[in-house]
Design a protein around this motif. Structure first.
Motif, mmCIF file in Angstrom:
data_model
loop_
_atom_site.group_PDB
_atom_site.id
_atom_site.type_symbol
_atom_site.label_atom_id
_atom_site.label_comp_id
_atom_site.label_asym_id
_atom_site.label_seq_id
_atom_site.Cartn_x
_atom_site.Cartn_y
_atom_site.Cartn_z
ATOM 1 N N LEU A 67 25.420 39.591 80.146
ATOM 2 C CA LEU A 67 24.726 39.477 81.423
ATOM 3 C C LEU A 67 25.198 38.190 82.075
ATOM 4 C CD1 LEU A 67 22.555 40.910 83.170
ATOM 5 C CD2 LEU A 67 20.863 39.390 82.105
ATOM 6 N N ASP A 68 25.872 38.336 83.187
ATOM 7 C CA ASP A 68 26.483 37.188 83.858
ATOM 8 C C ASP A 68 25.515 36.482 84.794
ATOM 9 O OD1 ASP A 68 29.454 39.192 84.339
ATOM 10 O OD2 ASP A 68 28.945 37.845 82.673
ATOM 11 N N SER A 69 25.864 35.248 85.117
ATOM 12 C CA SER A 69 25.160 34.477 86.150
ATOM 13 C C SER A 69 23.653 34.497 85.951
ATOM 14 C CB SER A 69 25.519 35.024 87.542
ATOM 15 O OG SER A 69 26.911 35.045 87.739
ATOM 16 N N VAL A 70 23.226 34.150 84.761
ATOM 17 C CA VAL A 70 21.795 34.229 84.461
ATOM 18 C C VAL A 70 21.008 33.151 85.195
ATOM 19 C CG1 VAL A 70 22.161 35.358 82.231
ATOM 20 C CG2 VAL A 70 22.039 32.841 82.364
ATOM 21 N N THR A 71 19.744 33.470 85.431
ATOM 22 C CA THR A 71 18.781 32.541 86.023
ATOM 23 C C THR A 71 17.558 32.497 85.106
ATOM 24 O OG1 THR A 71 17.502 34.148 87.284
ATOM 25 C CG2 THR A 71 19.559 33.347 88.289
ATOM 26 N N PRO A 72 16.644 31.575 85.358
ATOM 27 C CA PRO A 72 15.421 31.546 84.533
ATOM 28 C C PRO A 72 14.665 32.873 84.524
ATOM 29 C CG PRO A 72 15.650 29.487 85.721
ATOM 30 C CD PRO A 72 16.750 30.383 86.217
ATOM 31 N N GLU A 73 14.825 33.697 85.550
ATOM 32 C CA GLU A 73 14.161 35.006 85.574
ATOM 33 C C GLU A 73 14.697 35.959 84.510
ATOM 34 O OE1 GLU A 73 12.564 35.493 90.169
ATOM 35 O OE2 GLU A 73 14.095 36.852 89.397
ATOM 36 N N ASP A 74 15.828 35.635 83.931
ATOM 37 C CA ASP A 74 16.390 36.466 82.856
ATOM 38 C C ASP A 74 15.844 36.076 81.487
ATOM 39 O OD1 ASP A 74 19.362 36.305 84.752
ATOM 40 O OD2 ASP A 74 18.166 38.136 84.441
ATOM 41 N N THR A 75 14.986 35.079 81.444
ATOM 42 C CA THR A 75 14.347 34.702 80.189
ATOM 43 C C THR A 75 13.460 35.847 79.717
ATOM 44 O OG1 THR A 75 14.385 32.329 80.661
ATOM 45 C CG2 THR A 75 12.704 33.118 79.119
ATOM 46 N N ALA A 76 13.697 36.302 78.495
ATOM 47 C CA ALA A 76 12.984 37.471 77.969
ATOM 48 C C ALA A 76 13.325 37.669 76.501
ATOM 49 C CB ALA A 76 13.372 38.734 78.749
ATOM 50 N N VAL A 77 12.600 38.547 75.855
ATOM 51 C CA VAL A 77 13.009 39.052 74.554
ATOM 52 C C VAL A 77 13.899 40.264 74.810
ATOM 53 C CG1 VAL A 77 12.282 40.059 72.370
ATOM 54 C CG2 VAL A 77 10.910 38.237 73.441
ATOM 55 N N TYR A 78 15.090 40.231 74.257
ATOM 56 C CA TYR A 78 16.055 41.312 74.434
ATOM 57 C C TYR A 78 16.103 42.152 73.164
ATOM 58 C CZ TYR A 78 17.680 39.238 78.757
ATOM 59 O OH TYR A 78 17.747 38.760 80.049
ATOM 60 N N TYR A 79 16.065 43.475 73.359
ATOM 61 C CA TYR A 79 16.124 44.416 72.254
ATOM 62 C C TYR A 79 17.304 45.358 72.432
ATOM 63 C CZ TYR A 79 11.148 43.363 71.279
ATOM 64 O OH TYR A 79 9.943 42.764 70.977
ATOM 65 N N CYS A 80 17.962 45.688 71.332
ATOM 66 C CA CYS A 80 18.839 46.852 71.341
ATOM 67 C C CYS A 80 18.052 48.014 70.732
ATOM 68 C CB CYS A 80 20.133 46.601 70.576
ATOM 69 S SG CYS A 80 19.957 46.152 68.833
ATOM 70 N N ALA A 81 18.400 49.221 71.122
ATOM 71 C CA ALA A 81 17.654 50.379 70.642
ATOM 72 C C ALA A 81 18.520 51.631 70.678
ATOM 73 C CB ALA A 81 16.396 50.602 71.477
ATOM 74 N N ARG A 82 18.303 52.508 69.720
ATOM 75 C CA ARG A 82 18.936 53.823 69.703
ATOM 76 C C ARG A 82 18.016 54.823 70.375
ATOM 77 N NH1 ARG A 82 20.078 57.602 64.400
ATOM 78 N NH2 ARG A 82 17.804 57.875 64.558
ATOM 79 N N ALA A 83 18.599 55.714 71.159
ATOM 80 C CA ALA A 83 17.816 56.771 71.781
ATOM 81 C C ALA A 83 18.321 58.130 71.332
ATOM 82 C CB ALA A 83 17.869 56.677 73.302
ATOM 83 N N LEU A 84 17.371 58.997 71.010
ATOM 84 C CA LEU A 84 17.660 60.384 70.655
ATOM 85 C C LEU A 84 17.374 61.275 71.857
ATOM 86 C CD1 LEU A 84 15.950 60.464 67.150
ATOM 87 C CD2 LEU A 84 18.346 59.975 67.684
ATOM 88 N N SER A 85 17.227 62.557 71.609
ATOM 89 C CA SER A 85 16.873 63.472 72.701
ATOM 90 C C SER A 85 15.571 63.032 73.342
ATOM 91 C CB SER A 85 16.732 64.892 72.161
ATOM 92 O OG SER A 85 15.689 64.939 71.203
ATOM 93 N N TYR A 86 15.384 63.392 74.578
ATOM 94 C CA TYR A 86 14.235 62.955 75.382
ATOM 95 C C TYR A 86 14.263 61.439 75.606
ATOM 96 C CZ TYR A 86 11.868 67.428 75.726
ATOM 97 O OH TYR A 86 11.554 68.731 76.042
ATOM 98 N N ALA A 87 15.452 60.854 75.414
ATOM 99 C CA ALA A 87 15.621 59.402 75.604
ATOM 100 C C ALA A 87 14.501 58.639 74.924
ATOM 101 C CB ALA A 87 15.675 59.069 77.085
ATOM 102 N N ARG A 88 14.172 59.091 73.732
ATOM 103 C CA ARG A 88 13.143 58.409 72.964
ATOM 104 C C ARG A 88 13.800 57.345 72.089
ATOM 105 N NH1 ARG A 88 13.800 63.454 70.013
ATOM 106 N NH2 ARG A 88 13.649 63.191 67.738
#
Lengths: 121, 107
Positions: free
Chosen positions: A86-107
């Protein structure tokens, strides 16, 4: 059993690039039945889906409009992992970031442990 | 983007109570609705997908219903480990969007 292990810095300076990696075990980043996603969570924005990468005979990427001009998600088949930039970050990009796998129904059935990224000088 | 609105934002309940959480979509999403539970410091955990299908390994006291715009998550006989925040998520149209959450607290 699928496991997602996140890595990357927890502190990024404003205007710089946020980079995180999600290593996959128990599945393949090249699987043609799932998608690989990045999601962030902050008190102000709640849970926010950022984008995904997936393989269906070729690689596809899809990004949220809110970050589309700044985001890149890549898959690395040699390491069985995918990454977020994520380029050109600002303080608004402060967050907990998660990666996740999605199956059918984008679950989202499997999540990384989360990485708190603070944007501050 | 499809907006997801949950109600209530928080509720207090006792062990053994039946709890109902609602989620409303800003447009029809058929049955493309998933529910998650999140505990402090942890990633969300999938409970229900396709509005009413129980994810493998999730206790049967959790159930989901609804289609179109209005959806419900029900927890029958609330257990101590169920005190958490619950989120709905639409999977009809990207960008996938989440509700703001419902915090279930101990009365």
């Amino acid at each position: 059993q699928v496991q997602l292990q996140q890595s990357g810095p927890g502190l990024v300076k404003p205007s710089q690039t946020l980079s995180l990696t999600c290593a996959i075990s128990g599945d393949s980043v090249s699987s043609n039945s799932v998608t690989w996603n990045w999601i962030r969570q902050s008190p102000s924005r709640g849970l926010e889906w950022l984008g995904r990468t997936y393989y269906r005979s070729k690689w596809y990427n899809e990004y949220a409009v809110s970050v589309k001009s700044r985001i890149t998600i890549n898959a690395d088949t040699s390491k069985n992992q995918f990454s977020l930039q994520l380029d050109s970050v600002t303080p608004e990009d402060t967050a907990v970031y998660y990666c996740a796998r999605a199956l059918s129904y984008a679950r989202f059935d499997n999540w990384g442990q989360g990485t708190l990224v603070t944007v501050s000088s | 983007d499809i907006q997801m609105t949950q109600s209530p934002s928080s509720l207090s309940a006792s062990v053994g109570d039946r709890v109902t959480i609602t989620c409303r979509a800003s447009q029809s999403i058929a049955n493309y609705l998933n529910w998650y539970q999140q505990k402090p410091g942890r990633a969300p955990n999938l409970l229900i997908y396709a509005a009413s299908s129980l994810q493998s390994g999730v206790p049967s006291r959790f159930s989901g219903s609804g289609s179109g715009i209005d959806f419900t998550l029900t927890i029958n006989s609330l257990q101590p480990e169920d005190f958490a925040t619950y989120y709905c998520q639409q999977s009809h149209t990207t960008p996938w969007t989440f509700g703001q959450g419902t915090k279930v607290e101990i009365k």
